[in-house]
Design an enzyme around this catalytic site. Structure first.
Site, PDB file in Angstrom:
ATOM      1  N   ASP A   1     -13.757   9.631  11.323  1.00 54.50           N
ATOM      2  CA  ASP A   1     -13.381   8.487  10.518  1.00 54.50           C
ATOM      3  C   ASP A   1     -14.799   7.519  10.409  1.00 54.50           C
ATOM      4  OD1 ASP A   1     -10.846   9.226  10.402  1.00 54.50           O
ATOM      5  OD2 ASP A   1      -9.873   7.290  11.198  1.00 54.50           O
TER       6      ASP A   1
ATOM      7  N   GLY B   1      -0.304   4.498   0.249  1.00 51.92           N
ATOM      8  CA  GLY B   1      -1.030   5.562   0.542  1.00 51.92           C
ATOM      9  C   GLY B   1      -0.157   6.345   1.676  1.00 51.92           C
TER      10      GLY B   1
ATOM     11  N   HIS C   1       8.973  37.031   3.758  1.00 51.93           N
ATOM     12  CA  HIS C   1      10.224  36.466   3.161  1.00 51.93           C
ATOM     13  C   HIS C   1      11.551  36.331   3.830  1.00 51.93           C
ATOM     14  CE1 HIS C   1      12.884  36.245  -0.242  1.00 51.93           C
ATOM     15  NE2 HIS C   1      13.872  37.202   0.294  1.00 51.93           N
TER      16      HIS C   1
ATOM     17  N   GLY D   1       0.900  -1.170   0.041  1.00 48.30           N
ATOM     18  CA  GLY D   1       0.016   0.112   0.148  1.00 48.30           C
ATOM     19  C   GLY D   1       1.048   1.418   0.138  1.00 48.30           C
TER      20      GLY D   1
ATOM     21  N   ALA E   1      -0.877  -1.854   4.587  1.00 49.58           N
ATOM     22  CA  ALA E   1      -1.205  -0.574   4.963  1.00 49.58           C
ATOM     23  C   ALA E   1      -2.261  -0.275   3.654  1.00 49.58           C
ATOM     24  CB  ALA E   1      -0.073   0.392   4.614  1.00 49.58           C
TER      25      ALA E   1
HETATM   26  P1  FAD Z   1     -10.273   7.704  16.328  1.00 42.88           P
HETATM   27  O1  FAD Z   1      -9.134   8.305  16.619  1.00 42.88           O
HETATM   28  O2  FAD Z   1     -10.068   6.308  15.673  1.00 42.88           O
HETATM   29  O3  FAD Z   1     -10.936   7.576  18.073  1.00 42.88           O
HETATM   30  C1  FAD Z   1     -12.075   6.485  17.905  1.00 42.88           C
HETATM   31  C2  FAD Z   1     -12.202   6.206  19.511  1.00 42.88           C
HETATM   32  O4  FAD Z   1     -13.490   5.645  19.774  1.00 42.88           O
HETATM   33  C3  FAD Z   1     -11.067   5.404  19.944  1.00 42.88           C
HETATM   34  O5  FAD Z   1     -10.178   5.723  20.986  1.00 42.88           O
HETATM   35  C4  FAD Z   1     -11.784   3.817  20.208  1.00 42.88           C
HETATM   36  O6  FAD Z   1     -11.209   3.137  21.322  1.00 42.88           O
HETATM   37  C5  FAD Z   1     -13.139   4.594  20.660  1.00 42.88           C
HETATM   38  N1  FAD Z   1     -14.199   3.521  20.613  1.00 42.88           N
HETATM   39  C6  FAD Z   1     -14.532   2.849  19.451  1.00 42.88           C
HETATM   40  N2  FAD Z   1     -15.704   2.180  19.705  1.00 42.88           N
HETATM   41  C7  FAD Z   1     -16.116   2.667  20.941  1.00 42.88           C
HETATM   42  C8  FAD Z   1     -17.138   2.315  21.946  1.00 42.88           C
HETATM   43  N3  FAD Z   1     -17.937   1.257  21.211  1.00 42.88           N
HETATM   44  N4  FAD Z   1     -17.117   2.653  23.197  1.00 42.88           N
HETATM   45  C9  FAD Z   1     -16.421   3.440  23.652  1.00 42.88           C
HETATM   46  N5  FAD Z   1     -15.276   3.817  22.801  1.00 42.88           N
HETATM   47  C10 FAD Z   1     -15.100   3.391  21.467  1.00 42.88           C
HETATM   48  N6  FAD Z   1      -4.403  11.670  10.376  1.00 42.88           N
HETATM   49  C11 FAD Z   1      -3.882  13.097  10.374  1.00 42.88           C
HETATM   50  O7  FAD Z   1      -4.832  13.902  10.152  1.00 42.88           O
HETATM   51  N7  FAD Z   1      -2.649  13.260  10.335  1.00 42.88           N
HETATM   52  C12 FAD Z   1      -1.630  12.233  10.387  1.00 42.88           C
HETATM   53  O8  FAD Z   1      -0.460  12.485  10.440  1.00 42.88           O
HETATM   54  C13 FAD Z   1      -2.259  10.863  10.766  1.00 42.88           C
HETATM   55  N8  FAD Z   1      -1.454   9.958  10.682  1.00 42.88           N
HETATM   56  C14 FAD Z   1      -1.812   8.628  10.964  1.00 42.88           C
HETATM   57  C15 FAD Z   1      -0.940   7.576  11.232  1.00 42.88           C
HETATM   58  C16 FAD Z   1      -1.605   6.323  11.007  1.00 42.88           C
HETATM   59  C17 FAD Z   1      -0.447   5.254  11.213  1.00 42.88           C
HETATM   60  C18 FAD Z   1      -2.925   6.057  11.321  1.00 42.88           C
HETATM   61  C19 FAD Z   1      -3.433   4.714  11.635  1.00 42.88           C
HETATM   62  C20 FAD Z   1      -3.818   7.136  11.091  1.00 42.88           C
HETATM   63  C21 FAD Z   1      -3.271   8.343  10.780  1.00 42.88           C
HETATM   64  N9  FAD Z   1      -4.270   9.594  10.855  1.00 42.88           N
HETATM   65  C22 FAD Z   1      -3.652  10.772  10.612  1.00 42.88           C
HETATM   66  C23 FAD Z   1      -5.630   9.326  10.914  1.00 42.88           C
HETATM   67  C24 FAD Z   1      -6.097   9.617  12.192  1.00 42.88           C
HETATM   68  O9  FAD Z   1      -5.534   8.886  13.400  1.00 42.88           O
HETATM   69  C25 FAD Z   1      -7.873   9.525  12.180  1.00 42.88           C
HETATM   70  O10 FAD Z   1      -8.406  10.449  11.122  1.00 42.88           O
HETATM   71  C26 FAD Z   1      -8.281   9.993  13.555  1.00 42.88           C
HETATM   72  O11 FAD Z   1      -7.816   9.390  14.729  1.00 42.88           O
HETATM   73  C27 FAD Z   1      -9.671  10.006  13.535  1.00 42.88           C
HETATM   74  O12 FAD Z   1     -10.478  10.322  14.659  1.00 42.88           O
HETATM   75  P2  FAD Z   1     -11.728   9.756  15.341  1.00 42.88           P
HETATM   76  O13 FAD Z   1     -12.172  10.491  16.414  1.00 42.88           O
HETATM   77  O14 FAD Z   1     -12.772   9.911  14.159  1.00 42.88           O
HETATM   78  O15 FAD Z   1     -11.428   8.477  15.635  1.00 42.88           O
END
Ligand code: FAD
Length: 456
Positions: free
Chosen positions: A300, A177, A440, A175, A258
């Protein structure tokens, strides 16, 4: 009367920021998080990757600084300390989120939460009620059904790779990406032999093809196999079919899967509660409303954009509509996915916002573009030389002269791109942009130069 004004499922960027915004307006908020505050981003995403990449960049700089008149001898890295730095950064930021929630008066429950019905949530077996529910459960890595991938200890996802105890000698990344490219760049800098296998003809699909190709060529120490389909994994050997249909093998010590992430739409009652889930994730309108009354979804899990800052914005929009729907509508609080910037923190870095040239044409724009090398920036040359990898491509509409996209390759691009996002968000034209004064010498001047380089 309901137990809470708002219950939020998930304490990642989307959930925790919404909680803070609501808490500061004196709403009674329960934030339910089953693992660690900060979600994917703080714990196993944005922040740990950037911490490791920072160490990799320092290591690379120390090794290649002679031409700047600085010689470092005995340059080495200590992986245990690299990981310790990462853990320290993550720990401090997670604690910081906890402190922010406390300041905002938000109650945090460390438990699994499930949506039972609009306004009804089960938290660790107890029923809680709220006037509004925000779903922010995030996403999980996709594990494609490739023979030999499942239950293979030599195949890891991004979370597994972040925790490795030593740097693999050979790493194959499936991947190309953003996540794949960042890890490829990181481990190549630490001396791994890295191969990236990508099914599409180019890496980083939302980057303009011209610049994505330049980024790929500038990623030293990484071999890219484009247009290749992985057909199986044997141990840590990846079997794939190349663009000409020939079967090939990539030998590795570790394989990173990935290929993307998918919204977490199962395990918390979405279906049972009657929440509409579309092909991308929980279906929402541009104010983050779902099909159920007073149930909102952000981040997400909506599949609208899988980036932390997009999750923040979605959290803010939902909070604004809950706090004061009339004011939120009047202020135009809605999601505009076309103006969300993205960034890649590889070596070199890259960032962009808006349409690529190809997408702009697909949407029927009569497109004008200009690409300038970042050597137009004195600061860039001072830090990279005239041949350093860097360019800005600006895409605009010939008729309206509206800026449609800005794509950047080179140092500071992720820090600079918000300026271009503002241009798109406020619908400025090339001529408006030309009147903006940039400091600049900065690398950001490349954006201004690109606006002036348009000759049509
Ligand atoms: P998440 O951050 O996924 O949070 C969801 C939370 O909900 C989690 O803590 C989970 O435990 C909790 N949860 C789920 N279901 C339940 C439930 N039923 N009850 C209670 N809790 C629950 N984005 C960027 O913008 N910049 C970057 O540089 C970047 N780098 C990344 C690198 C990696 C390796 C990865 C994997 C992702 C990266 N991202 C980056 C993407 C970014 O992490 C996500 O877009 C972001 O975290 C999404 O936020 P969120 O609040 O939607 O969900």
């Amino acid at each position: 009367m309901a137990d809470y004004d708002v219950i939020i499922l998930g304490g990642g960027p989307g959930g925790y920021l919404a909680a803070e915004r609501l808490g500061h307006r004196k709403l009674k908020v329960l934030l339910v998080e089953q693992e660690s505050l900060g979600g994917t981003c703080l714990n196993v995403g944005c922040i740990p990757t950037k911490s490791l990449l920072n160490s990799a960049k320092l290591y690379a700089h120390a090794q290649h600084s002679e031409r700047f008149g600085v010689t470092a001898t005995g340059v080495a890295y200590d992986w245990t300390q690299v990981q310790a730095w990462k853990a320290d950064v993550v720990g401090k930021l997670v604690a910081g989120v906890g402190a922010s929630e406390k300041r905002a008066g938000v109650e945090v429950a460390y438990a699994h939460g499930s949506l039972v019905a609009p306004g009804v949530v089960e938290v660790a077996g107890e029923t809680k009620t709220a006037d509004h529910v925000i779903v922010a459960t995030g996403s999980v890595p996709v594990l494609p059904p490739i023979p030999g991938a499942a239950d293979n200890p030599l195949v890891v996802d991004s979370t597994g790779l972040l925790a490795v105890e030593s740097v693999p000698q050979r790493l194959v990344v499936i991947g190309g990406g953003v996540i794949g490219v960042e890890f490829a760049s990181l481990f190549a800098a630490f001396g791994s032999q890295v191969e990236v296998i990508e099914m599409l003809p180019e890496i980083v699909p939302f980057m303009d093809d011209d610049l994505a190709a330049r980024l790929r060529k500038a990623l030293t120490g990484v071999t890219f196999r484009l247009g290749c389909r992985v057909t199986g994994i044997e141990g840590a050997t990846v079997v794939y079919t190349d663009a000409k249909g020939t079967e090939r093998r990539a030998e590795a010590d570790l394989v990173l899967m990935a290929v993307g992430r998918r919204p977490l739409v199962q395990g918390w009652g979405a279906e049972e509660a009657g929440l509409e889930v579309g092909p991308r994730g929980v279906a929402v309108d541009d104010t983050m409303r779902t099909n159920l009354p007073n149930v909102w979804a952000v981040g997400d899990v909506t599949g609208r954009s899988l980036l932390a800052h997009a999750a923040y914005r979605m959290g803010e929009i939902a909070a604004a509509h809950i706090i004061d729907p009339v004011a939120a509508r009047r202020n135009g609080q809605r999601l505009r996915t076309d103006t969300i910037p993205w960034a890649v923190y590889s070596m070199p870095e890259a960032a962009g916002v808006g349409l690529t040239e190809a997408r702009a044409k697909e949407r029927g724009h009569d497109v004008i573009t200009a690409t300038v090398p970042l050597a137009v920036s004195g600061r860039f040359v001072a830090e990279n030389g005239v041949r350093g990898p860097g360019a800005v491509k600006l895409i605009a509409d010939r008729g309206t002269r509206a800026v449609l996209g800005v794509h950047m390759l080179g140092s500071y691009a992720p820090e600079t791109i918000w300026g271009a996002a503002t241009v798109l968000e406020t619908e400025l034209t090339i001529d408006d942009l030309r009147q903006v004064v940039f400091p600049h010498p900065t690398v950001s001047e490349g954006i201004r130069e690109a606006a002036w380089a348009i000759t049509d």
